[in-house]
Design an enzyme around this catalytic site. Structure first.
Site, PDB file in Angstrom:
ATOM      1  CG  ASP A 102      15.790  -8.163  50.154  1.00 38.94           C
ATOM      2  OD1 ASP A 102      15.155  -7.843  49.121  1.00 38.94           O
ATOM      3  OD2 ASP A 102      16.316  -9.280  50.281  1.00 38.94           O
ATOM      4  NE  ARG A 138      13.453  -5.025  43.013  1.00 38.42           N
ATOM      5  CZ  ARG A 138      13.815  -4.153  43.931  1.00 38.42           C
ATOM      6  NH1 ARG A 138      14.089  -2.910  43.612  1.00 38.42           N
ATOM      7  NH2 ARG A 138      13.908  -4.525  45.210  1.00 38.42           N
ATOM      8  CB  THR A 198      14.786   3.430  50.013  1.00 44.38           C
ATOM      9  OG1 THR A 198      14.710   2.275  49.199  1.00 44.38           O
ATOM     10  CG2 THR A 198      13.598   4.318  49.715  1.00 44.38           C
TER      11      THR A 198
END
Length: 352
Positions: free
Chosen positions: A270, A245, A217
């Site tokens: 994660d 998701r 990200t």
């Protein structure tokens, strides 16, 4: 007694490893996850030229989307199980606490701009899926567009050829190597002779598939010349995720958080694990209580690692005076900084 215990706790945490940089109080300031140099330069040019922190975050994150940073930001990367790429993004105003976000957005390439439109033209915080796409297009963004690329399709084809491994399934048995999948308790092996229990175990063991090139990200914090804060994120999520998701990218307090009164935080890693802890909200609130950025970042990471010792993640923290720090677990982390005292972007390395 409670105050003494709090001071002792903060003293112990201050011994934790991490990297901290003491900066001057000069603004503007741009901090971003990873060595996304061009994105930081774009954000810096905007804010140093007089743009608001919000506009500068849009410039910075948009640059990463166009460049497809690490293949994990913007279109053309991280295909899901169906080969599609979807976009999650968030923007937050640290002065007003307004948030705009999109999640699972298809057909529109500009995630951070779509998030900004949600903040500007709705009273909502988040729009999702095809409705988010339709809204963004109705507000003037280009689309519908194909978010796949030659690279993402090649990546997906290789994954299919590897029997759809690794993936994010657990406690299931595939009818064929790539599904459909059935819950273990629903399987009658006598009727479905091609179902194999050891394959289900193989799926379970390889479900954790997060590394630098899979799941990333851009999380950016910008302080304008007046010290007003904005944060933003953009990601195309985890490769081979189950369709539908959504990770931590569009979740305020998880991937990013900012408050003019305290400071800001950005996170990467994660997201399925990290979003359960709202680590950036934790960092900002810890700084509000007096923790230094280094200690606050290390504390937030440690809380996650205590429960999930195999997780991978990282955080940067910046207080309202511009002091910044990082903490990580499971990998070596880098974040980028640009301030008035620097000739160009500097990259800070943080070790676990």
């Amino acid at each position: 007694m409670a105050a003494i215990l709090l001071l002792l706790l903060m003293a112990l945490l201050s011994r934790a490893t991490g990297h901290e940089v003491k900066s001057s109080s000069n603004f503007p300031l741009v901090v971003s996850t990873w060595p996304f140099l061009e994105a930081v330069r774009a954000g810096w040019r905007a804010v140093n030229g007089g743009s608001s922190s919000i506009d500068a975050v849009v410039e910075g994150c948009s640059t990463c989307e166009v460049l497809r940073c690490d293949g994990t930001v913007g279109p053309g990367g991280s295909p899901d199980e169906n080969s599609e790429t979807t976009i999650d993004a968030l923007i937050m105003n640290g002065a007003t606490m307004e948030v705009g976000a999109v999640a699972g957005m298809r057909y529109v390439k500009n995630g951070i701009k779509a998030a900004r439109l949600v903040m500007l033209y709705t009273q909502h915080t988040m729009l999702v899926g095809d409705q988010a796409s339709a809204f963004a297009i109705s507000m003037g963004l280009p689309g519908p567009s194909n978010l796949s690329s030659t690279e993402s399709m090649e990546k997906w084809i290789k994954w299919k050829e590897n029997q759809c491994q690794p993936n994010f399934r657990k406690n299931v048995v595939p009818e064929n190597s790539c599904g459909p999948y059935y819950r273990k308790k629903d399987v009658n092996v006598g009727e479905k002779t091609c179902l194999v229990e050891d394959v289900a175990e193989h799926i379970r063991m390889k479900s954790s598939y997060v590394d630098f090139h899979n799941h990333d990200t851009i999380s950016m914090a910008i302080f304008d010349k007046s010290g007003h804060i904005a944060v933003g994120t953009s990601t195309n999520g985890a490769s081979f995720k189950i369709p539908g998701r959504v990770g931590d990218g569009p979740i305020a307090g998880s991937s990013a958080y900012g408050d003019d009164e305290v400071g800001a935080c950005g996170a990467t890693g994660d997201g399925d694990i990290m979003m359960r802890f709202l680590p950036c909200y934790q960092v900002v609130e810890s700084m509000r209580l007096g923790m230094e950025p280094r200690v606050a970042a290390k504390d937030a990471i440690s809380r996650i690692a205590k429960k999930y010792p195999n997780f991978v993640g990282a955080i940067f923290a910046v207080d309202k005076n511009g002091t910044h720090a990082g903490a990580c677990y499971g990998w070596t982390f880098q974040y980028s900084v640009r301030s008035p005292s620097m000739d160009d972007v500097e990259v800070i390395t943080v070790y676990p």
